[in-house]
Scaffold this motif. Structure first.
Motif, PDB file in Angstrom:
ATOM      1  N   ARG A  45       1.003  -1.110   0.088  1.00 53.08           N
ATOM      2  CA  ARG A  45      -0.051   0.119   0.048  1.00 53.08           C
ATOM      3  C   ARG A  45       0.679   1.249  -0.008  1.00 53.08           C
ATOM      4  O   ARG A  45       0.380   2.174  -0.625  1.00 53.08           O
ATOM      5  CB  ARG A  45      -1.003   0.093   0.995  1.00 53.08           C
ATOM      6  CG  ARG A  45      -1.909  -0.995   1.280  1.00 53.08           C
ATOM      7  CD  ARG A  45      -2.983  -0.874   0.320  1.00 53.08           C
ATOM      8  NE  ARG A  45      -3.758  -2.188   0.640  1.00 53.08           N
ATOM      9  CZ  ARG A  45      -4.960  -2.462  -0.499  1.00 53.08           C
ATOM     10  NH1 ARG A  45      -4.895  -1.616  -1.435  1.00 53.08           N
ATOM     11  NH2 ARG A  45      -5.821  -3.645  -0.229  1.00 53.08           N
ATOM     12  N   GLN A  48       2.050   1.839  -3.458  1.00 50.94           N
ATOM     13  CA  GLN A  48       1.075   2.255  -4.188  1.00 50.94           C
ATOM     14  C   GLN A  48       0.691   3.623  -4.215  1.00 50.94           C
ATOM     15  O   GLN A  48       0.567   4.540  -5.133  1.00 50.94           O
ATOM     16  CB  GLN A  48      -0.126   1.286  -3.814  1.00 50.94           C
ATOM     17  CG  GLN A  48      -1.140   1.364  -5.191  1.00 50.94           C
ATOM     18  CD  GLN A  48      -2.239   0.159  -4.830  1.00 50.94           C
ATOM     19  OE1 GLN A  48      -2.631  -0.050  -3.684  1.00 50.94           O
ATOM     20  NE2 GLN A  48      -2.852   0.042  -5.968  1.00 50.94           N
ATOM     21  N   GLU A  49       0.895   4.209  -2.907  1.00 52.79           N
ATOM     22  CA  GLU A  49       0.424   5.733  -2.553  1.00 52.79           C
ATOM     23  C   GLU A  49       1.575   6.415  -3.091  1.00 52.79           C
ATOM     24  O   GLU A  49       1.300   7.794  -3.680  1.00 52.79           O
ATOM     25  CB  GLU A  49       0.398   5.738  -1.077  1.00 52.79           C
ATOM     26  CG  GLU A  49      -0.033   7.201  -0.815  1.00 52.79           C
ATOM     27  CD  GLU A  49      -1.409   7.627  -1.236  1.00 52.79           C
ATOM     28  OE1 GLU A  49      -1.396   8.758  -1.408  1.00 52.79           O
ATOM     29  OE2 GLU A  49      -2.407   6.619  -1.246  1.00 52.79           O
ATOM     30  N   TYR A  51       3.336   5.772  -5.738  1.00 49.39           N
ATOM     31  CA  TYR A  51       3.133   5.900  -7.265  1.00 49.39           C
ATOM     32  C   TYR A  51       2.014   6.709  -7.662  1.00 49.39           C
ATOM     33  O   TYR A  51       2.118   7.589  -8.697  1.00 49.39           O
ATOM     34  CB  TYR A  51       2.362   4.587  -7.542  1.00 49.39           C
ATOM     35  CG  TYR A  51       3.813   3.550  -7.735  1.00 49.39           C
ATOM     36  CD1 TYR A  51       5.171   3.788  -7.676  1.00 49.39           C
ATOM     37  CD2 TYR A  51       3.506   2.103  -7.397  1.00 49.39           C
ATOM     38  CE1 TYR A  51       6.210   2.601  -7.313  1.00 49.39           C
ATOM     39  CE2 TYR A  51       4.512   1.044  -7.340  1.00 49.39           C
ATOM     40  CZ  TYR A  51       5.589   1.565  -7.495  1.00 49.39           C
ATOM     41  OH  TYR A  51       6.835   0.386  -7.229  1.00 49.39           O
ATOM     42  N   ARG A  52       0.975   6.851  -6.782  1.00 52.32           N
ATOM     43  CA  ARG A  52      -0.083   7.769  -7.053  1.00 52.32           C
ATOM     44  C   ARG A  52       0.467   9.261  -6.962  1.00 52.32           C
ATOM     45  O   ARG A  52      -0.164  10.250  -7.747  1.00 52.32           O
ATOM     46  CB  ARG A  52      -1.269   7.434  -6.084  1.00 52.32           C
ATOM     47  CG  ARG A  52      -2.228   6.588  -6.828  1.00 52.32           C
ATOM     48  CD  ARG A  52      -3.593   6.496  -5.857  1.00 52.32           C
ATOM     49  NE  ARG A  52      -4.033   5.240  -5.807  1.00 52.32           N
ATOM     50  CZ  ARG A  52      -4.212   4.461  -4.888  1.00 52.32           C
ATOM     51  NH1 ARG A  52      -3.832   5.000  -3.623  1.00 52.32           N
ATOM     52  NH2 ARG A  52      -4.493   3.196  -4.754  1.00 52.32           N
ATOM     53  N   GLU A  53       1.158   9.562  -6.092  1.00 53.76           N
ATOM     54  CA  GLU A  53       1.682  10.913  -5.617  1.00 53.76           C
ATOM     55  C   GLU A  53       2.500  11.501  -6.782  1.00 53.76           C
ATOM     56  O   GLU A  53       2.665  12.483  -7.075  1.00 53.76           O
ATOM     57  CB  GLU A  53       2.310  10.920  -4.311  1.00 53.76           C
ATOM     58  CG  GLU A  53       1.436  10.786  -3.101  1.00 53.76           C
ATOM     59  CD  GLU A  53       2.134  10.682  -1.822  1.00 53.76           C
ATOM     60  OE1 GLU A  53       3.315  10.690  -1.941  1.00 53.76           O
ATOM     61  OE2 GLU A  53       1.714  10.513  -0.811  1.00 53.76           O
ATOM     62  N   ARG A  55       2.558  10.551  -9.705  1.00 56.79           N
ATOM     63  CA  ARG A  55       2.020  10.605 -11.138  1.00 56.79           C
ATOM     64  C   ARG A  55       1.731  12.000 -11.571  1.00 56.79           C
ATOM     65  O   ARG A  55       1.460  13.119 -11.111  1.00 56.79           O
ATOM     66  CB  ARG A  55       0.532   9.790 -11.154  1.00 56.79           C
ATOM     67  CG  ARG A  55      -0.235   9.873 -12.432  1.00 56.79           C
ATOM     68  CD  ARG A  55      -1.461   9.172 -12.334  1.00 56.79           C
ATOM     69  NE  ARG A  55      -1.981   9.139 -13.700  1.00 56.79           N
ATOM     70  CZ  ARG A  55      -2.708   8.052 -13.934  1.00 56.79           C
ATOM     71  NH1 ARG A  55      -2.942   7.230 -13.028  1.00 56.79           N
ATOM     72  NH2 ARG A  55      -3.181   8.029 -15.258  1.00 56.79           N
TER      73      ARG A  55
END
Length: 68
Positions: A45, A48-49, A51-53, A55
């Motif tokens: 997790r 994954q967080e 990677y989102r930040e 983007r």
């Protein structure tokens, strides 16, 4: 037993699958092992967080070449 009860119906596909499972009892275990190779993964997790930040927002017109 009711007089309106119909005999149990099994489709040809269901009969085929049941026959296949009788012939090869290890089929379900093999399917689960194959699924585990591609789909049953632990999700990190925190990564994954990150990677989102990280983007970058996409421009509304992707194929437009000039930067306005």
């Amino acid at each position: 037993m009711s007089i309106f009860r119909r005999p149990d119906y099994t489709s040809e596909a269901t009969q085929f699958i049941e026959q296949l499972k009788e012939q090869k009892p290890t089929l379900e275990a093999e399917q689960l092992a194959g699924r585990a190779l591609l789909w049953d993964k632990k999700v990190d997790r925190s990564a994954q967080e990150e990677y989102r930040e990280g983007r970058v927002a996409q421009n509304p017109y992707v194929y437009q070449t000039n930067n306005q």
